[in-house]
Write a protein that holds these residues in place. Structure first.
Motif, short mmCIF file in Angstrom:
data_model
loop_
_atom_site.label_atom_id
_atom_site.label_comp_id
_atom_site.label_asym_id
_atom_site.label_seq_id
_atom_site.Cartn_x
_atom_site.Cartn_y
_atom_site.Cartn_z
N LEU A 45 42.95 38.43 26.15
CA LEU A 45 44.15 38.63 26.96
C LEU A 45 43.80 39.39 28.23
N ALA A 46 42.97 40.40 28.09
CA ALA A 46 42.61 41.23 29.24
C ALA A 46 41.93 40.41 30.33
N GLY A 47 41.08 39.48 29.94
CA GLY A 47 40.39 38.64 30.93
C GLY A 47 41.36 37.77 31.70
N PHE A 48 42.27 37.11 30.99
CA PHE A 48 43.26 36.26 31.67
C PHE A 48 44.19 37.10 32.54
N GLU A 49 44.64 38.24 32.02
CA GLU A 49 45.57 39.07 32.77
C GLU A 49 44.93 39.65 34.02
N ALA A 50 43.64 39.97 33.95
CA ALA A 50 42.94 40.49 35.12
C ALA A 50 42.89 39.44 36.23
N ALA A 51 42.69 38.19 35.84
CA ALA A 51 42.67 37.11 36.83
C ALA A 51 44.03 36.97 37.49
N ALA A 52 45.10 37.09 36.71
CA ALA A 52 46.45 36.99 37.25
C ALA A 52 46.73 38.16 38.20
N LYS A 53 46.34 39.36 37.81
CA LYS A 53 46.56 40.53 38.66
C LYS A 53 45.85 40.39 40.01
N ALA A 54 44.65 39.83 39.97
CA ALA A 54 43.90 39.65 41.22
C ALA A 54 44.62 38.69 42.15
N ARG A 55 45.16 37.61 41.62
CA ARG A 55 45.88 36.65 42.46
C ARG A 55 47.17 37.27 43.00
N LEU A 56 47.89 37.98 42.13
CA LEU A 56 49.15 38.57 42.55
C LEU A 56 48.96 39.70 43.56
#
Length: 230
Positions: free
Chosen positions: A36-47
């Motif tokens: 989850l942390a890996g996917f969420e980190a990618a989302a945070k970077a885009r946002l």
């Protein structure tokens, strides 16, 4: 048992790419925090760089909703709704490990992902235009009837498992504590949809295999290969 999009869906949305995963042996007793942390980190970077409304994946679904006669700011794709909540709150509620994993992948890719408990689906599952007689059950247990020509996920018995295409799933076939067999559907309409959906399917299958020790069957559907046999 199979999954497909009706021919008129492909005709009206030829840019569609759909990733499918089918897995058995799903249960709640797994830890997926690292994934989850890996996917969420990618989302945070885009946002951090731009809001979800500027993402091409989200813009494509907004255009599709407009073409279906829906107000994009009233009815949003599931991925846009998740990204909005994640941007405002910084996290998503934990529901079930598989749902949490798919929600996180949806955040990372900005692509809506539906997850169905196959024991609650009668026969084939098809994305098609509604007649208006199908039955849809909300998460609170209320019964609704889709509007005629609304895009729905419908099974052989005429039960709608999702309304307004990627807007809202049904509580009837939602993944729960007794779920063991699932069908996962990721759909995109933007210019690099096929590439992005293929990557999403690959990464999600890997995460599921590592977490549940299962090997999901998968495919990416298009007009030339529109059906997935379960």
């Amino acid at each position: 048992m199979y999954f497909r999009h009706a021919n008129d869906i492909w005709r009206n949305f030829p840019e569609l790419s759909a990733g499918i995963l089918h897995a058995e042996g799903i249960h709640r007793d797994v830890s997926i925090d690292a994934r989850l942390a890996g996917f969420e980190a990618a989302a945070k970077a885009r946002l951090a760089a731009s809001s979800e409304g500027e993402f091409p994946e989200i813009q494509a679904w907004r255009r599709a909703f407009s073409r279906m006669g829906l107000k994009p700011t009233q009815y949003r794709s599931a991925s846009e709704a998740l990204l909005r909540r994640f941007r405002k709150e910084g996290s998503l509620p934990r529901i079930h490990p598989l749902i949490d994993l798919c929600n996180a992948a949806s955040l990372a890719f900005a692509i809506p992902i539906a997850v169905f408990d196959l024991s609650r689906v009668a026969g084939h599952l098809e994305v098609r235009y509604a007649s208006g007689n199908e039955i849809y059950t909300t998460f609170s247990g209320e019964t609704e009837y889709p509007e005629p020509q609304e895009v729905i996920f419908a099974d052989e018995e005429g039960r709608a498992h999702a309304r307004r295409w990627t807007n809202r799933q049904s509580g009837f076939s939602a993944v729960g504590s007794k779920t063991t067999a699932v069908l996962i559907v990721a759909e995109a309409l933007h210019s690099s949809a096929e590439t992005d959906v293929s990557r999403l399917v690959h990464e999600l299958a890997g995460a599921m295999g590592a977490s549940w020790a299962v090997t999901p069957r998968s495919a990416v559907l298009d007009q030339s290969a529109p059906r997935f046999d379960i």
